[in-house]
Structures are given as C-alpha cells and as structure tokens.
Design an enzyme around this catalytic site. Structure first.
Site, PDB file in Angstrom:
ATOM      1  N   ASP A   1     -13.467  14.547  -4.667  1.00  0.00           N
ATOM      2  CA  ASP A   1     -13.532  15.795  -5.446  1.00  0.00           C
ATOM      3  C   ASP A   1     -14.767  15.702  -6.338  1.00  0.00           C
ATOM      4  OD1 ASP A   1     -12.712  18.172  -6.902  1.00  0.00           O
ATOM      5  OD2 ASP A   1     -10.659  17.720  -6.314  1.00  0.00           O
TER       6      ASP A   1
ATOM      7  N   LYS B   1       0.846  -1.196   0.000  1.00  0.00           N
ATOM      8  CA  LYS B   1       0.000   0.000   0.000  1.00  0.00           C
ATOM      9  C   LYS B   1       0.881   1.244   0.000  1.00  0.00           C
ATOM     10  CE  LYS B   1      -2.336   1.660   3.735  1.00  0.00           C
ATOM     11  NZ  LYS B   1      -2.150   3.132   3.809  1.00  0.00           N
TER      12      LYS B   1
ATOM     13  N   THR C   1     -11.957   6.002  10.616  1.00  0.00           N
ATOM     14  CA  THR C   1     -12.081   5.439  11.973  1.00  0.00           C
ATOM     15  C   THR C   1     -11.601   6.413  13.039  1.00  0.00           C
ATOM     16  OG1 THR C   1      -9.982   4.329  11.609  1.00  0.00           O
ATOM     17  CG2 THR C   1     -11.962   3.005  11.338  1.00  0.00           C
TER      18      THR C   1
ATOM     19  N   ASP D   1      -3.340   4.293  -2.113  1.00  0.00           N
ATOM     20  CA  ASP D   1      -4.264   4.752  -1.065  1.00  0.00           C
ATOM     21  C   ASP D   1      -4.252   6.278  -0.996  1.00  0.00           C
ATOM     22  OD1 ASP D   1      -5.803   4.972   1.254  1.00  0.00           O
ATOM     23  OD2 ASP D   1      -4.169   4.405   2.594  1.00  0.00           O
TER      24      ASP D   1
ATOM     25  N   ARG E   1       3.103  -1.670  10.775  1.00  0.00           N
ATOM     26  CA  ARG E   1       4.207  -1.877  11.718  1.00  0.00           C
ATOM     27  C   ARG E   1       4.477  -3.306  12.171  1.00  0.00           C
ATOM     28  NH1 ARG E   1       1.993   3.140  14.919  1.00  0.00           N
ATOM     29  NH2 ARG E   1       0.169   2.316  13.832  1.00  0.00           N
TER      30      ARG E   1
ATOM     31  N   LYS F   1      -7.236   8.086  -1.497  1.00  0.00           N
ATOM     32  CA  LYS F   1      -8.582   8.487  -1.033  1.00  0.00           C
ATOM     33  C   LYS F   1      -9.087   9.726  -1.770  1.00  0.00           C
ATOM     34  CE  LYS F   1      -7.838   6.735   3.698  1.00  0.00           C
ATOM     35  NZ  LYS F   1      -6.366   6.510   3.694  1.00  0.00           N
TER      36      LYS F   1
END
Ligand code: C5P
Length: 231
Positions: free
Chosen positions: A65, A33, A119, A60, A210, A62
C-alpha cells in the site's frame, strides 16, 4: 532452542483446527506462520493466543500500500509482538524504507521480510503487468531494492536461494516455502527442494505446511525434518 529454522504454516480455516495442531507442537522446536485466511477469520486474538503459548509468529499478510499505510500496519504488527512481518517489494523503495523505519524503534523488533515476485507468476504473467525481464532477474532486482531499503530478507523459492545468496550480504535472511522432505507428498507444489537441500544452499528459514500439518503425527514429522537437518 529458539533457533529452529522451521516455520509451520498454519493454513487452517479456523482457530479450533489450528489450535488442535498447535497443541501437538512445541515452541522450542518451530515457529508458526499466520496467513491471510486464518487472520481474516480469527484476527489478532489468534496471534496473541499462539504467542501466549510461547510460539514466535510470522504474520504473513504481505502488506502492499502507500508508505504511510504500510508503516502503520507494521507498527500494529510490532505492537502485537510478532517475530516476523512481510511486505511486497513491488510496493517500492519508499514503502519499504518507511516500514523499516516504523519498526526500528521497537525493543523487540519484528524481522521485516519482503516478497519479491510471487512464485505463482511466470514470465508471461510478468509481461502482462509490464515487467519485461525474467522472473529471476526481477527477483534479484527486487531483493537488492529490499535490502537497500532496510528489509532484513526476502521470501523466495528454494530455486532462487543460490543466486540470492551470491548476490546479497551474508546477513540477508532467505525464507523459503516449497519444501518437501523426500517422504512427503508434493501436493500442488512444483519446484520443491528437501529441507536439507534448502538449508545447504543458504536458506535461513523453511516454511513448511502440509508435510507437518497433514501428518498423522506432526511432532514425528517435525522430528524427521530435524534429523534430516542435523545430519
Ligand atoms: O503446505 P505447504 O508446505 O505447501 O505450505 C507452504 C506455505 O507457504 C503456504 O502457506 C503457502 O501459501 C506459502 N507459500 C508458498 N509459496 C510461495 C509463497 C508462500 O507455498 N511462493
């Protein structure tokens, strides 16, 4: 196998640091990603480099518009050859429809994924932007809108997977970050599940940063997650 559900989040500030990790990974065992930070610094050349090494890339960014602009950005992502691209469902029906239409003609069409409610936003935050229903209700509404507008799936918290699986079709793809194997540090993630829990609940793809990127031996960490998933 090209069917790995594991997407490694390349959250690094530079191409060199990202490639240091990528050198240790195998494209048959994970996808990658590329997010806003590294893309803004390194641009499409980084995506090309990763793809040249055989990796599928989830871009990614996002997009959010007007429909015409988002459709054009999706075409640019498809021309780059990415495997997955995403947009904000809050951009609305016409925006997602235009994005889906823009991708439809491609032989190797990127998967179109929508982000519902970030989130990081709780009920109070939603009220402040005029959304009075609960985060869960908004997630379900926006996921329905996304599927009906031609998106292939949504990014969602593992805690939303069960409800979304029940509410949407079997083909609708659920992409979940917030994954922590039992042996990994939580870091700043709060509402987490293990890889096996997320898959068992019905997630299709796991975005994992991570636990893999910060491991002393990233391939060993990936191997442990694969083992957990094959049990
Ligand atoms: O390192 P970690 O596994 O927490 O990384 C998770 C990745 O998924 C990061 O790139 C993060 O920005 C992303 N993400 C998330 N939660 C969301 C949406 C995206 O952690 N709700």
């Amino acid at each position: 196998m090209k069917s790995s559900p594991i997407i490694v989040a390349l959250d690094f500030p530079s191409k060199n640091l990202a490639l240091e990790l990528v050198e240790k990974l195998e494209p048959s065992r994970c996808r990658l990603k590329v997010g806003k930070e590294i893309f803004t610094r390194e641009g499409p050349q980084l995506v090309e480099e990763l793809q040249k090494r055989g990796f599928d890339v989830f871009l990614d960014l996002k997009y959010h518009d007007i429909p015409n602009t988002v459709a054009a950005a999706c075409r640019a992502a498809a021309d780059l050859g990415v495997w997955m691209v995403n947009v904000h469902a809050l951009g609305g029906e016409a925006m997602m429809e235009k994005a889906a239409e823009a991708l439809a003609g491609y032989e190797k069409r990127p998967m179109l994924i929508a982000v519902t409610i970030l989130t990081s936003m709780g009920g109070e935050d939603l009220i402040k932007i005029g959304l009075s229903e609960s985060p869960e209700a908004n997630v379900l509404n926006l996921a329905a809108l996304a599927e009906n507008s031609g998106a292939d799936g949504v990014v969602c918290s593992p805690k939303e997977v069960t409800a979304l699986r029940a509410a949407r079709t079997a083909e609708f793809q659920l992409v979940t970050p917030g994954i922590r194997p039992e042996w990994a540090a939580k870091g700043d993630q709060n509402r987490i599940t293990t890889p096996a829990q997320a898959i068992n609940m019905g997630s299709n793809y796991l975005v994992i940063g991570r636990p893999i990127t910060a491991a002393d031996d990233p391939m060993e960490a990936l191997g442990l997650i694969e083992q957990e998933l094959s049990r």
